[in-house]
Design a protein around this motif. Structure first.
Motif, short mmCIF file in Angstrom:
data_model
loop_
_atom_site.label_atom_id
_atom_site.label_comp_id
_atom_site.label_asym_id
_atom_site.label_seq_id
_atom_site.Cartn_x
_atom_site.Cartn_y
_atom_site.Cartn_z
N CYS A 150 -18.80 9.76 -12.12
CA CYS A 150 -19.33 10.60 -11.04
C CYS A 150 -19.06 10.05 -9.64
O CYS A 150 -19.70 10.49 -8.67
N TYR A 158 -17.35 11.14 -18.16
CA TYR A 158 -17.08 11.61 -16.80
C TYR A 158 -17.67 10.63 -15.80
O TYR A 158 -18.88 10.36 -15.81
N ILE A 206 -9.91 18.07 -15.43
CA ILE A 206 -10.93 17.73 -16.44
C ILE A 206 -10.59 18.43 -17.75
O ILE A 206 -10.60 17.82 -18.83
N ALA A 250 -17.47 19.79 -17.02
CA ALA A 250 -17.42 18.65 -17.94
C ALA A 250 -18.20 18.95 -19.22
O ALA A 250 -17.71 18.70 -20.33
#
Length: 325
Positions: free
Chosen positions: A21, A19, A296, A49
């Motif tokens: 950021c 992931y 996601i 996540a």
């Protein structure tokens, strides 16, 4: 204090999707003042996540001018147990435009050490699992940089080093000066950014000189156990639902094929787009940066997909917009 993790354990335990950021932290014009919304949003995204099976979080000191790390630090402060199961990577080396600095890259020892201290402070952690050098500095003194990295490791501030946007010549040069392995290289790779594939299939073909990729970089990383990470992996969603209405015929054709394959494999479009990367034998780790929680969840569906050879090539050729040589 969590103990540092050996390199082989990283390679084994890191989630296959990372992931990114860069979208956390809100408005960069607000300095270090985070709103309640910024914090709640970051908490929700990070929890999504983690619940989706992602344990690898990618940062950079310039993301939202430091706000991405700052808000992530707030999330960890409120839920410190999360850190135990996370691999946190952050980047340094880009100096944004400020005063008489027009914007530059800086791998000087002073800047790297200063950057790492800033990253640790904003994240509120004792060490960074992986420090990634963000973009090649043409004025890099490789011995000076190597000594700085060694001192940061000895001080317990970083565990491992990696690079971003480097070709194999630059990686080899840096590796020649450091006595610990460079473990990752993050470059732009996606269904819309295909030169990393075109490089391998266009050898000896007309048009090969137009490929924007340094030959041998993929192979160097594979041969030297350097994890390839793909930024821009979702192509900003252009091959998902929105792409079906694109004015670009090539995008529209690719989006239609993605939709067909999402029906075939019983996943969402985002999963197919990532599965294209993950099917490659280089073991590419996509970095997704969306703050949309549904996307996601859709993206991690790629873990359930192994594209058939014909489907992979059909995606490749369609997105290329021309047949193979």
């Amino acid at each position: 204090m969590r103990k540092s993790i050996p390199i082989q354990q990283y390679l084994t335990n890191a989630s296959h999707i990372a992931y990114g950021c860069m979208g956390l932290g809100g408005d960069i014009n607000n300095g270090e003042v985070l709103s309640k919304y910024d914090i709640v949003k970051a908490q929700s995204v990070v929890e999504c996540a983690v619940e989706s099976g992602i344990n690898f979080f990618d940062h950079a000191d310039i993301y939202r001018r430091g706000r991405a790390e700052l808000v992530f630090g707030k999330v960890l402060a409120d839920a410190p147990h999360l850190r135990e199961h996370m691999i946190i990577q952050s980047k340094c080396g880009i100096r944004v435009k400020n005063g008489d600095n027009f914007g530059c890259y800086d791998f000087s020892a002073q800047w790297v050490r200063q950057s790492v201290d800033g990253i640790l402070k904003r994240l509120g952690i004792e060490f960074i699992d992986i420090l990634m050098l963000h973009r090649p500095d043409p004025l890099m003194d490789v011995e000076e940089l190597a000594n700085a990295l060694k001192s940061l490791i000895q001080a317990g501030k970083i565990n491992h080093i990696a690079v971003s946007n480097m070709n194999h010549h630059q990686i080899a040069m840096l590796q020649s000066a450091v006595d610990i392995p460079i473990i990752a290289n993050q470059i732009e790779m996606s269904l819309s950014k295909l030169d990393w594939v075109n490089d391998g299939v266009m050898v000896g073909s007309e048009g090969n000189s137009k490929i924007d990729f340094v030959s041998g970089t993929l192979e160097h990383c594979q041969l030297n156990n350097i994890q390839l990470q793909a930024w821009g992996s979702l192509s900003k969603g252009i091959f998902c639902e929105q792409g079906l209405y694109s004015s670009n015929q090539n995008v529209r054709n690719t989006a239609e094929l993605v939709k067909q394959l999402s029906n075939k494999y019983q996943v969402e479009g985002e999963a197919i787009v990532l599965a294209f990367l993950m099917r490659h034998p280089a073991g590419i780790q996509p970095v997704i940066g969306t703050t949309n929680e549904n996307r996601i969840r859709n993206a991690v569906g790629a873990l359930k997909v192994s594209l058939e050879r014909n489907d992979w090539f059909n995606l490749y050729v369609t997105s290329r917009g021309e047949v193979l040589p």
